[in-house]
Design an enzyme around this catalytic site. Structure first.
Site, short mmCIF file in Angstrom:
data_model
loop_
_atom_site.label_atom_id
_atom_site.label_comp_id
_atom_site.label_asym_id
_atom_site.label_seq_id
_atom_site.Cartn_x
_atom_site.Cartn_y
_atom_site.Cartn_z
N TYR A 177 -24.38 -19.88 -34.88
CA TYR A 177 -24.45 -21.29 -35.25
C TYR A 177 -25.89 -21.69 -35.54
CZ TYR A 177 -26.26 -22.32 -30.54
OH TYR A 177 -27.02 -22.35 -29.40
N CYS A 178 -26.04 -22.78 -36.29
CA CYS A 178 -27.36 -23.34 -36.58
C CYS A 178 -27.20 -24.85 -36.77
CB CYS A 178 -27.99 -22.67 -37.80
SG CYS A 178 -27.01 -22.83 -39.31
N THR A 179 -28.25 -25.52 -37.22
CA THR A 179 -28.24 -26.99 -37.27
C THR A 179 -27.14 -27.55 -38.16
OG1 THR A 179 -30.63 -26.96 -36.91
CG2 THR A 179 -29.66 -29.02 -37.68
#
Length: 319
Positions: A177-179
């Site tokens: 996951y990321c922003t």
């Protein structure tokens, strides 16, 4: 109701002439009185802009009228003011870079998309490795519960970290996951080309998970780091917690500052009191550095006194 909005968005799509596009897009953004940071490349667009509700809505309509961006998803945050000081649109070789010899095209290979509710299930699965694809300082102010923190300061360091830890990750089910999702699109694709078979990603990133009516940001601890003047925003609507720790004394903290030595500029979490006590510097070497932007405003006497208060000495006092 807030008068401003912040838009976070990206789209992997072909832009034939990024330089011309950037110039024309900058003019359009300025005409709408937007402020922000947008990167464009032949592989697509990656941006965050702020403006009045009217201006940002106009911008979304403007983008929707371009076939390349007609289905682009915007993550929208209410705001009380602009989140940026200026408007920049810059052409780049890539909109996000893993510094690979052979770049990954997310339109051709990427991890399986997990919607927020599916991602929450993965968080609760002990057999799944939840891998944070962001930088270490982003993780330190907030992350998903149980997520792995790669020891990296830049996204392009991530493939090297994976290779160094390949044995622990081999044959595992990996969810990353990321922003907002843009980094995971490319990173999960790279994982698949690097020999990891079971790779998924949080669709829309943390920003989407936090606004989802079903998950409401549950199992997220701390705040989400953002690359604008807000620095961090809340995600967990169910049971928010603070996970950030003051760099100097380890107490709970969600306030980021930059080391006053411009040659360091390290981001650290620090209270107002500790920022003052330690001269907004992450180390003794940075405190006594001649280019320090904080100490240059102090008299020699005050500088010496402030150092002595934390049991340090100025260079001329060292024999």
């Amino acid at each position: 109701m807030s008068d401003y909005q912040v838009l976070l968005y990206y789209k992997y799509t072909t832009i034939d002439d990024p330089e011309t596009f950037a110039k024309e897009h900058l003019a359009a953004c300025k005409e709408m009185e937007l402020k922000g940071r947008i990167l464009v490349a032949t592989e697509g667009i990656n941006g965050t802009v702020s403006g009045t509700v009217e201006a940002t809505n106009k911008y979304m309509d403007y983008m929707a009228n371009d076939a390349r961006f007609a289905d682009m998803v915007f993550k929208i945050d209410a705001a009380d003011a602009h989140a940026f000081k200026k408007m920049h649109v810059r052409p780049r070789a890539e909109i996000v870079s893993l510094s690979l010899e052979e770049d990954v095209n997310p339109l051709e290979v990427t991890g399986t998309y997990l919607e927020p509710s599916e991602f929450r299930e993965a968080l609760l699965d002990e057999d799944t490795v939840i891998l944070d694809a962001r930088n270490d300082y982003e993780f330190d102010i907030g992350h998903f519960r149980g997520a792995v923190r790669p020891d990296i300061q830049n996204f392009r360091e991530l493939p090297g970290w994976i290779e160094d830890n390949r044995e622990q990750l081999a044959d595992k089910k990996i969810v990353t996951y990321c922003t907002g999702g843009i980094r995971c699109e490319k990173f999960s694709g790279w994982l698949k080309t690097a020999g990891f078979d079971d790779v998924s990603q949080l669709h829309g990133g943390i920003a989407t998970y936090g606004k989802n009516e079903e998950t409401k940001g549950e199992l997220w601890d701390g705040q989400m780091y953002v690359f604008d003047e807000r620095i961090a925003v809340p995600i967990n609507q169910v049971n928010p917690t603070i996970v950030g720790k003051d760099y100097f004394d380890g107490t709970p903290c969600e306030r980021y500052i930059n080391c006053a030595n411009p040659y360091c500029n390290k981001q650290i979490l620090a209270s107002v009191e500790n920022e003052k006590k330690y001269l907004r510097s992450c180390s003794h070497d940075c405190r006594v550095h001649p280019a320090n932007l904080y100490t240059k405003n102090l008299s020699k006497e005050e500088f010496t006194e402030r150092l002595q208060a934390i049991n340090e000495s100025s260079p001329e006092m060292v024999q």
